[in-house]
Enzyme design. Structure first.
Site, short mmCIF file in Angstrom:
data_model
loop_
_atom_site.label_atom_id
_atom_site.label_comp_id
_atom_site.label_asym_id
_atom_site.label_seq_id
_atom_site.Cartn_x
_atom_site.Cartn_y
_atom_site.Cartn_z
N HIS A 15 0.81 -1.22 0.00
CA HIS A 15 0.00 0.00 0.00
C HIS A 15 0.85 1.27 0.00
O HIS A 15 0.34 2.35 -0.29
CB HIS A 15 -0.99 0.01 1.18
CG HIS A 15 -0.38 0.26 2.52
ND1 HIS A 15 -0.08 -0.73 3.42
CD2 HIS A 15 -0.02 1.41 3.13
CE1 HIS A 15 0.42 -0.21 4.52
NE2 HIS A 15 0.47 1.10 4.38
N ASP B 207 0.04 -7.62 1.37
CA ASP B 207 0.43 -6.21 1.49
C ASP B 207 1.95 -6.08 1.54
O ASP B 207 2.49 -5.27 2.30
CB ASP B 207 -0.20 -5.56 2.72
CG ASP B 207 -0.09 -4.04 2.68
OD1 ASP B 207 0.02 -3.48 1.57
OD2 ASP B 207 -0.08 -3.40 3.76
N SER C 289 4.75 2.15 8.04
CA SER C 289 4.36 1.03 7.19
C SER C 289 5.54 0.55 6.35
O SER C 289 6.20 1.34 5.68
CB SER C 289 3.22 1.44 6.26
OG SER C 289 2.04 1.65 6.97
#
Length: 510
Positions: free
Chosen positions: A126, A156, A230
């Site tokens: 993402h 992901d 992230s």
């Protein structure tokens, strides 16, 4: 708000403990054993993280991403609802006429880390999925252009590549025995601040945070992670990567001590496939599954403690269909290992090599147990799977004949139009739900007019009379629930257990 409720419950619990302690905790009345206390060992004292961070932080990079997003003008419906002067203003805006999209740049950031000395970087999908330009900033200040080697939406995860060599790198620890309570360190780029280290413990293991299709059993950590973390690594105290930070639970968007990391075992396997093949291949069984609730187990005549994955649908031509699996079968074990639920089976199948033959221990709705060998094939693309799913359509014409039953449902035959709308073949059994008593358990559990009932307790039903017969047979067998397979008008289908109580209506709310 939940907090006052919890606080009140806590206060109530403390009050009970205080007033009842003399009786409830009396040694003469209790067989419970007190947990012994031990002096903390040297290794259990609060550790220092400086040496660890100094050693591994050179392998962590900050990512700056430039992406292109479409900026859409007001839709025709939006314009219709505006005052005339505003409508003329938007209609005359350049590049907005006809609801055309105007591309615009978006900038974002994330984290990543080297897993080889030759420039391969791991991050989250993402972070880079819409990127047209990616810059990786190393700890020594160098800024390098990165390209995407491959991405995987299900996990992901993504792998990037920068030119050069002799980069400091870290390694995954796929065999690490991570335990709740272990110390961990997270390093990343929160809010674009650059290399930031935080510490905490492993709070829980095996978290399922993405529902259907989830392939990872996430590690929950309380090391503070925020937007920008992230794709960064979570380290154990030996400096091994035990997870890839991917999500946080937050009502405000910031850290509240609940973060999630993709486990190293899955990340290692996924990134190796991306580097070698540019993509990830998953095993596929070809079934739609759901958890086995106590009510569902009762309706099937199984023990209340049975766990497994209930097959709600089988894709024609898929491995499951070729192996003889059918709707209503419950998968209890996969290669001899017990299945805890639908998410567990999804993970095990997804992580199985294509072409491998697996053994499924299965029990049918009639209680017959069997072991089924299944050859796992490659999972189709998400687009192919979506195209095969049922979709909503126009309302079906109601047939003339209908009948109410004890479940609060009025049902009738399936018309050709209803079959088309529900994507049901001409030879599929079933009855169309015409009306649902709004006070019934069926309404409470989401059954709506326009849905179809295909089976009742694994018996095909083609009329209201056959549905009534199935209800009476379940009652005669002493069951408290009947399991209906309901094909939804909104797409898909699944088993719904309904209680066989004398009154089908719920008790009035107080």
């Amino acid at each position: 708000m939940r907090r006052p409720v919890l606080t009140g419950a806590a206060a109530l619990a403390l009050g009970v403990a205080a007033f009842g302690a003399g009786q409830i905790l009396s040694p003469s009345l209790s067989t419970a054993q007190q947990i012994k206390t031990e002096a903390p060992k040297a290794a259990a004292m609060l550790p220092g993280f400086a040496d660890l961070v100094e050693r591994v932080s050179p392998a962590v990079v900050s990512l700056e991403v430039v992406a292109v997003a479409a900026e859409e003008g007001p839709s025709a419906d939006d314009l219709e609802g505006m005052p005339p002067q505003w409508r003329r203003f938007f209609e005359q805006m350049p590049n907005q006429r006809g609801n055309q999209a105007r591309p615009r740049e978006q900038r974002g950031g994330g984290s990543g880390f080297f897993i080889t000395s030759t420039g391969y970087i791991v991050t989250n999908n993402h972070v880079v999925e819409k990127a047209k330009e990616i810059t990786a900033t190393l700890k020594d200040g160098r800024e390098l252009k990165a390209t995407v080697v491959g991405r995987d939406e299900r996990t992901d995860l993504a792998v990037l590549k920068v030119e050069g060599g002799s980069f400091p790198y870290v390694q995954f620890a796929p065999e690490a025995r991570v335990r709740v309570g272990d110390w961990v360190v997270a390093i990343g780029n929160p809010f674009g601040l650059g290399g930031t280290a935080t510490a905490g413990i492993v709070s829980a293991l095996g978290r399922d945070i993405r529902g259907e299709g989830n392939i990872a059993d996430f590690i929950q950590i309380d090391a503070p992670i925020n937007p920008g973390n992230s794709g960064g690594p979570t380290f154990d105290m030996s400096g091994r990567v035990i997870g890839v930070n991917t999500a946080i639970f937050s009502r405000s968007g910031g850290n509240v001590g609940i973060g999630f990391a993709i486990p190293a075992s899955l990340a290692d396997r996924t990134t190796k496939q991306i580097i070698e093949q540019g993509k990830v291949t998953y095993g596929w069984l070809g079934v739609l599954i759901q958890d086995v609730s106590r009510e569902m187990a009762d309706s099937f005549g199984l023990g209340s403690d049975v766990k497994g994955a209930l097959i709600a649908n089988v894709t024609p031509g898929a491995p499951a269909a070729k192996a003889g699996l059918k709707r209503g079968d419950v998968v209890l074990a996969f290669n001899g290992q017990k299945i805890e639920g639908s998410a567990d089976l999804t993970r095990r199948v997804g992580q199985t090599r294509v072409g491998e033959v697996v053994r499924l221990d299965v029990v049918g709705a009639k209680g017959v147990r069997r072991t089924v060998p299944v050859t796992i094939t490659a999972r189709p693309t998400e687009q192919q799977l979506t195209q095969a799913d049922p979709v909503p359509g126009a309302d079906a014409a109601q047939p003339a004949s209908a009948a109410d039953n004890a479940l609060g449902l009025s049902v009738g035959p399936l018309s050709a139009q209803a079959r088309t709308r529900l994507r049901l073949p001409a030879n599929e059994a079933g009855v169309l739900i015409l009306e649902v008593d709004p006070d019934s358990r069926a309404a409470e559990r989401g059954i709506r007019a326009g849905d179809a009932i295909l089976t009742a307790n694994d018996q095909e039903v083609r009329s209201a009379e056959e549905l009534d017969a199935a209800i009476e047979a379940a009652r005669a067998a002493g069951r408290s629930f009947i399991g209906l397979f309901v094909q939804s008008q909104s797409g898909g289908g699944g088993f719904v257990p309904l209680p066989l109580e004398a009154a089908s209506k719920p008790e009035p709310k107080k």
